[in-house]
Design an enzyme around this catalytic site. Structure first.
Site, short mmCIF file in Angstrom:
data_model
loop_
_atom_site.label_atom_id
_atom_site.label_comp_id
_atom_site.label_asym_id
_atom_site.label_seq_id
_atom_site.Cartn_x
_atom_site.Cartn_y
_atom_site.Cartn_z
N ASP A 86 36.04 39.67 32.82
CA ASP A 86 36.42 40.25 34.07
C ASP A 86 38.04 40.71 33.30
O ASP A 86 38.37 40.28 32.35
CB ASP A 86 36.90 39.26 35.22
CG ASP A 86 37.68 39.72 36.11
OD1 ASP A 86 37.54 40.86 36.63
OD2 ASP A 86 38.79 38.96 36.45
N ASP A 91 41.47 41.74 35.21
CA ASP A 91 42.98 41.33 36.02
C ASP A 91 42.67 39.53 36.26
O ASP A 91 41.71 39.35 37.18
CB ASP A 91 43.12 41.97 37.16
CG ASP A 91 43.20 43.58 36.81
OD1 ASP A 91 43.58 43.70 35.72
OD2 ASP A 91 43.04 44.52 37.80
#
Length: 515
Positions: free
Chosen positions: A353, A355
Site C-alpha cells: 500500500d 499512504d
C-alpha cells in the site's frame, strides 16, 4: 435515441454461461451511464450465478421453465408489467426477447434488428456489418453505443465474496501447488473437445515437472469424459466433475494457478477471475469468443489461445463434417504444455500500500509539500536483492472526488518505480460508491499484476496499514502484514503486525528462510 432518464430498466440477458460473462462489461457501462436507475436483469436460472453479488445489477428476475410455453410467456409478461419498467434493452438476439417486453407493455424496447423482430422494437439497431469479425464483448457494447450510451472497454469481472474464496481454497487445501485446472468438456458439441488422452498426458507432465496437482472439472454431462482422463492420471489429483454448482466452480477456477480448457463456459469464467489460461480452439473462432484481446493488450499475455493451422478451421460445426476431428488432432500435447509452462506464475511479489505504508498518510495527498516518504524505505532493497517483485497498490478515491489530480498520483507512484526499484504501481481512481473491482479489498489490482508479472499470489505478501489491505491478502491467499505507521493499529486478519516498514521486510525475509 434511448431515454437515459429512465429510472426502472429491464435488461434481457443471454442464455449461455460464456455469453453471460461477455455481457459484464456492457452492464458495467450501463451502470456508469445510469447510476440512479434500477437495473433488473431477466435471465435463465442456470446463468444467475455469473451475476450474483454484482453491484451493477439491482435485481435478477429468473426466466424459469414455466414461462417457456405461450401461456407461460403471457404469465411472465403480466408479471413484468407489474414492475412498470419504462425501458428495456435486449442483449439476447431472439424474437422471444422482443415479444416478452412488447407483451409486458414496456414502452421503450432497444435491441438489434434480427430474428424477424424489428417490428416489435422501438429503438432498432442494425446488426454490425462486420459482425463475424467483432468480439462478442464489443458486440454488446456496440448495442449500447448505437442507442446513445457512452461505453468504454472494461475487463469482464465476476464478483466473489471472501467466504466463497476461502471455501474453495479449503476444498483444495490438501493439494500440492501449483494447481493445474482442466476443463475437458464443451456443451456446444464434440468438435470443440480436445482429446481426453492428451489432457491426461499434459496433466502427468505437469505433476512430474512441478510436483504440483491437477483438478478435473466438468458438468453433469461431462463426467464420462472427465473419468476417462482421471483414470490415466496417477497421483496428486482431485476429481470434481459433476460435483460442483456453477457458483462453486467460479472460485475454484480462481484458485487454480493455471487453467486449460476447450472453448466453453469455464473458459470465460477463467479470464473473468483472471486465472492464467490456455484455451484450445478448433471449430470456433477465438477472435469472436476467445479471451478479449484488450486483456492481452493491457499486459496480460497469460491468456493464450492455441488453434490449428488448417483451412477447415474454424468451421463452427457442432460435429466434424469430415468425421476425423483433424483440427483437434493437429493440436499436440507439446503445443499445450509449452504454453502451460509459459503462463504458469512463478515469481514472488511483495505488494505495498502507499499512504501510511510507504509514506505519510495526509488524507488526500495532492501536493509535494505533504509527500513524506518514510525513512526506512530503503529496507525494501533487501527484498529486491532476494528476487522479490515489488508492486505498489493504492486506493485513490480522491481522484473521483475531485480532490486529487490523477497526473499527480501517477507522478508520485512513478517515484517509487524510478527511485526505489518498484516493478509496477497500480492505483484505483474510483469512488467507493462505484463498487469497482479494483478498489481494495477487491483483488483486481493483484490479479492484473499476477498475469502481467507472472506472480504466484499464494507465495506472495501484502504490506499495508489498513484492514482493507489485510482482507485483500486473504482474498488471494497471500500473507498479510499490518504496519503501525498508518491508520489501523490491530487486525484479526493480519499474519504479522510490524511497527514499521523495516520490521515488515525483516519478517518477510525470516519467513522465507523457513521454507
Amino acid at each position: 435515441m434511448f431515454d437515459k432518464t429512465c429510472k426502472n430498466l429491464l435488461v434481457r440477458g443471454v442464455n449461455w454461461i460464456g455469453d453471460s460473462v461477455m455481457t459484464l462489461p456492457a452492464l458495467r457501462a450501463l451502470r456508469k451511464a445510469m447510476p440512479e436507475t434500477k437495473i433488473s436483469l431477466l435471465i435463465k436460472p442456470w446463468v444467475t450465478p455469473i451475476f450474483e453479488n454484482n453491484p451493477n445489477i439491482d435485481e435478477i428476475i429468473t426466466y424459469n421453465d414455466e414461462f417457456n410455453s405461450f401461456t407461460g410467456k403471457l404469465k411472465l409478461s403480466r408479471m413484468l408489467s407489474k414492475n412498470k419498467f419504462c425501458s428495456s434493452i435486449l442483449f439476447q438476439n431472439a424474437f422471444d426477447a422482443a415479444l416478452i417486453t412488447f407483451l409486458a407493455g414496456i414502452k421503450e424496447r432497444a435491441g438489434y434488428n434480427r430474428d424477424g423482430r424489428g417490428f416489435l422494437i422501438t429503438t432498432v439497431v442494425p446488426v454490425p456489418e462486420n459482425e463475424k469479425k467483432v468480439h462478442q464483448i464489443n458486440y454488446y457494447l456496440n448495442l449500447l453505443e448505437k442507442i446513445g450510451i457512452n461505453t468504454g472497454y472494461s475487463d469482464p469481472y465476476i464478483y466473489l465474496a471472501l467466504d466463497e474464496r476461502l471455501h474453495a481454497r479449503d476444498i483444495l487445501k490438501d493439494l500440492k501447488r501449483p494447481i493445474l485446472g482442466i476443463n475437458p468438456g464443451a456443451t456446444y458439441g464434440s468438435a470443440k473437445r480436445w482429446l481426453p488422452e492428451r489432457f491426461s498426458e499434459i496433466a502427468n507432465w505437469f505433476i512430474k515437472d512441478t510436483s504440483g496437482s491437477v483438478v478435473i472439472f466438468g458438468g453433469d454431462n461431462e463426467v464420462d469424459i472427465a473419468q476417462e482422463i482421471d483414470k490415466n492420471i496417477l497421483e496428486n489429483k482431485l476429481f470434481l466433475a459433476g460435483k460442483t454448482s456453477l457458483r462453486e466452480l467460479i472460485p475454484l477456477i480462481s484458485e487454480c494457478d493455471v487453467f486449460v480448457t476447450n472453448d466453453s463456459g469455464p473458459l470465460h469464467i477463467a479470464y473473468a477471475v483472471k486465472t492464467p489460461l490456455v484455451a484450445i480452439f478448433g471449430s470456433t473462432d477465438p477472435k469472436l469468443t476467445g479471451p478479449p484481446p484488450e486483456m492481452s493488450d493491457n499486459g496480460g499475455d497469460k491468456y493464450v489461445v492455441v488453434t490449428p493451422d488448417l483451412p477447415c478451421s474454424p468451421c463452427f460445426g457442432r460435429t466434424c463434417k469430415n468425421n476425423d476431428m483433424r483440427c483437434m488432432y493437429a493440436i499436440t500435447s507439446d503445443d499445450i504444455y509449452f504454453e502451460i509452462k509459459r503462463v504458469l506464475p512463478c515469481n514472488i511479489a511483495v505488494f505495498f500500500d502507499r499512504d501510511g505504508t510507504l509514506c505519510k498518510d495526509t488524507g488526500y495527498l495532492n501536493k509535494y509539500d505533504d509527500f513524506d516518504i518514510f525513512k526506512d524505505i530503503n529496507s525494501i532493497n533487501l527484498l529486491k536483492q532476494k528476487g522479490f517483485k515489488l508492486i505498489g497498490i493504492s486506493n485513490q478515491s480522491g481522484i473521483a472526488r475531485g480532490k486529487v489530480n490523477e497526473e499527480f498520483v501517477k507522478e508520485v507512484n512513478n517515484i517509487f518505480v524510478k527511485q526505489y526499484g518498484f516493478d509496477d504501481f497500480y492505483y484505483c481512481p474510483h469512488h467507493p460508491d462505484d463498487h469497482c473491482p479494483c478498489r481494495k479489498p477487491e483483488p483486481d489490482m493483484l490479479l492484473k499484476a499476477r498475469v502481467k508479472h507472472g506472480i504466484d499470489l499464494k507465495k506472495s505478501y501484502v504490506v499495508g496499514d489498513k484492514e482493507a489491505d489485510m482482507l485483500l491478502a486473504r482474498a488471494v491467499g497471500a500473507k498479510s502484514i499490518l504496519v503501525l505507521t498508518g491508520e489501523s493499529k490491530e487486525s484479526d486478519n493480519a499474519d504479522f503486525v510490524a511497527k514499521d516498514l523495516k520490521e515488515a521486510v525483516n519478517w518477510i525475509l525470516e519467513n522465507e528462510k523457513s521454507y
